[in-house]
Enzyme design. Structure first.
Site, PDB file in Angstrom:
ATOM      1  N   ASN A  11     -35.888 -41.981 -14.190  1.00 17.97           N
ATOM      2  CA  ASN A  11     -36.805 -42.034 -13.045  1.00 17.97           C
ATOM      3  C   ASN A  11     -38.137 -41.383 -13.364  1.00 17.97           C
ATOM      4  O   ASN A  11     -38.226 -40.518 -14.237  1.00 17.97           O
ATOM      5  CB  ASN A  11     -36.228 -41.259 -11.841  1.00 17.97           C
ATOM      6  CG  ASN A  11     -35.013 -41.913 -11.236  1.00 17.97           C
ATOM      7  OD1 ASN A  11     -34.823 -43.121 -11.344  1.00 17.97           O
ATOM      8  ND2 ASN A  11     -34.178 -41.108 -10.593  1.00 17.97           N
ATOM      9  N   GLY A  39     -34.791 -38.384 -13.502  1.00 17.07           N
ATOM     10  CA  GLY A  39     -33.578 -39.190 -13.496  1.00 17.07           C
ATOM     11  C   GLY A  39     -32.491 -38.382 -14.162  1.00 17.07           C
ATOM     12  O   GLY A  39     -32.702 -37.776 -15.223  1.00 17.07           O
ATOM     13  N   LYS A  40     -31.314 -38.337 -13.538  1.00 14.16           N
ATOM     14  CA  LYS A  40     -30.263 -37.465 -14.061  1.00 14.16           C
ATOM     15  C   LYS A  40     -29.873 -37.816 -15.495  1.00 14.16           C
ATOM     16  O   LYS A  40     -29.654 -36.939 -16.326  1.00 14.16           O
ATOM     17  CB  LYS A  40     -29.045 -37.501 -13.133  1.00 14.16           C
ATOM     18  CG  LYS A  40     -29.346 -36.987 -11.722  1.00 14.16           C
ATOM     19  CD  LYS A  40     -28.094 -36.856 -10.885  1.00 14.16           C
ATOM     20  CE  LYS A  40     -27.277 -35.661 -11.279  1.00 14.16           C
ATOM     21  NZ  LYS A  40     -27.982 -34.373 -11.096  1.00 14.16           N
ATOM     22  N   ASN A  43     -32.774 -36.687 -17.805  1.00 15.98           N
ATOM     23  CA  ASN A  43     -32.808 -35.220 -17.866  1.00 15.98           C
ATOM     24  C   ASN A  43     -31.720 -34.677 -18.782  1.00 15.98           C
ATOM     25  O   ASN A  43     -31.951 -33.773 -19.597  1.00 15.98           O
ATOM     26  CB  ASN A  43     -32.611 -34.621 -16.469  1.00 15.98           C
ATOM     27  CG  ASN A  43     -33.752 -34.910 -15.528  1.00 15.98           C
ATOM     28  OD1 ASN A  43     -34.847 -35.268 -15.944  1.00 15.98           O
ATOM     29  ND2 ASN A  43     -33.500 -34.756 -14.240  1.00 15.98           N
ATOM     30  N   GLY A 222     -24.776 -21.996  -9.156  1.00 17.33           N
ATOM     31  CA  GLY A 222     -26.151 -21.501  -9.084  1.00 17.33           C
ATOM     32  C   GLY A 222     -26.271 -20.102  -9.661  1.00 17.33           C
ATOM     33  O   GLY A 222     -25.797 -19.817 -10.763  1.00 17.33           O
ATOM     34  N   ASP A 252     -28.666 -30.846 -14.307  1.00 17.54           N
ATOM     35  CA  ASP A 252     -28.757 -31.753 -15.454  1.00 17.54           C
ATOM     36  C   ASP A 252     -28.921 -30.983 -16.753  1.00 17.54           C
ATOM     37  O   ASP A 252     -28.370 -31.367 -17.788  1.00 17.54           O
ATOM     38  CB  ASP A 252     -29.940 -32.702 -15.269  1.00 17.54           C
ATOM     39  CG  ASP A 252     -29.787 -33.588 -14.054  1.00 17.54           C
ATOM     40  OD1 ASP A 252     -28.645 -33.863 -13.671  1.00 17.54           O
ATOM     41  OD2 ASP A 252     -30.814 -34.005 -13.486  1.00 17.54           O
ATOM     42  N   ASN A 276     -25.016 -22.213 -19.162  1.00 17.66           N
ATOM     43  CA  ASN A 276     -25.441 -21.377 -18.043  1.00 17.66           C
ATOM     44  C   ASN A 276     -26.787 -20.718 -18.339  1.00 17.66           C
ATOM     45  O   ASN A 276     -27.689 -20.675 -17.480  1.00 17.66           O
ATOM     46  CB  ASN A 276     -24.366 -20.323 -17.766  1.00 17.66           C
ATOM     47  CG  ASN A 276     -24.636 -19.509 -16.529  1.00 17.66           C
ATOM     48  OD1 ASN A 276     -24.805 -20.049 -15.446  1.00 17.66           O
ATOM     49  ND2 ASN A 276     -24.661 -18.190 -16.669  1.00 17.66           N
TER      50      ASN A 276
END
Length: 305
Positions: A11, A39-40, A43, A222, A252, A276
């Site tokens: 994207n 775009g996933k 990415n 997160g 992503d 992470n």
């Protein structure tokens, strides 16, 4: 070292920044408009490639200005684009993103991503030790065909079921590593979860979703880090305290980093810690694709402890 094959969306992200998100029916003054490759699928491929993995992207672009810009950007990241097709049947995928208070809202218009087919993924030269990655911004039957081909080649399959939607057990059983956040886990398991739930509860819900005794489910939390259920083993990687600027693409980044590490033969716990750390770097920068870190940057963060 194996390779990373990503079948997924490409994207152009059109990003508007503002002091706060508008309420329904409200107009607020923005600060600026920015254009970022996204775009996933793209990415995740950028993340894997920047982190040292030999990476191939499978997808579609429109024959338009966004398509040309995206192809140039992705080629510049060292990604093999030999399986990215250009078509005039639809416009290049586009995401309209509002960023305010370090959080985002996103509207995705699939465009050519909706045309990625089983035939597109059927020619991928997957082999043993490779990692096949996909997400939910291309048709689900295409993902299933991709993973069946990966299984036949003895490659590992990694699914990021985002944006979240229900899907059949037949696809879940083709997944070796499932990477999702607590909201997506709750939707798929039919149980409401929040970001304040205890790790034990998240693991319990993941165990109920697990499709087989060897399947790994990684739940990203997160700033709280990540928890994983690897077969029967439970793994916890604590979060890293950083000042987030833009969370677009953080998931992503995690997926691409994890795939790169697994293709390199890393143990799961080490791969999770690396991914992470990579994601914690990406949220400190604007944009999705351009925010992905290098292996040197991640190593520097991990060496600091």
């Amino acid at each position: 070292m194996g390779r990373v094959f990503v079948a997924g969306s490409i994207n152009m992200d059109v990003v508007a920044t503002a002091d706060r998100h508008p309420r329904v029916g409200e107009t607020v003054a923005g600060k600026q408009v920015l254009y970022f490759p996204g775009g996933k699928g793209a990415n995740q491929a950028v993340a894997a490639s920047r982190l040292g993995a030999r990476t191939t992207l499978i997808g579609r672009l429109g024959k338009d200005s966004f398509g040309a810009e995206l192809k140039a950007f992705l080629g510049g990241q060292g990604i093999d684009l030999g399986y990215v097709q250009e078509t005039a049947e639809a416009h290049t995928g586009t995401a309209i993103i509002t960023v305010a208070e370090a959080d985002n809202t996103i509207v995705v218009i699939p465009g050519t991503n909706a045309l990625v087919s089983a035939e597109d993924v059927g020619v991928a030269p997957l082999a043993k030790d490779d990692v096949a990655v996909s997400q939910f911004e291309i048709p689900l039957p295409t993902i299933a065909a991709f993973f069946r081909r990966a299984r036949a080649a003895q490659a590992r399959t990694l699914l990021n079921p985002a944006p979240a939607q229900k899907f059949g057990r037949d696809l879940l059983e083709l997944v070796d590593v499932l990477v999702l956040n607590e909201t997506e886990l709750g939707l798929l398991a039919g149980t409401e979860l929040s970001d304040g739930d205890e790790v034990a509860r998240i693991i319990d819900v993941a165990r109920r979703l697990q499709a087989g005794p060897d399947q790994t489910i990684c739940v990203t939390l997160g700033k709280r880090g990540v928890v994983a259920l690897a077969g029967r083993e439970e793994l916890v990687v604590p979060g890293r305290v950083v000042r987030a600027v833009d969370t677009t693409g953080a998931g992503d980044c995690f997926v691409g980093a994890l795939a790169a590490q697994l293709a390199d033969g890393a143990a799961l716990r080490d791969a999770l810690a690396f991914a992470n750390a990579a994601a914690s770097i990406s949220v400190q920068r604007m944009g999705a694709g351009p925010s992905m870190p290098t292996a040197e940057e991640v190593s520097a963060v991990l060496n600091k402890g």
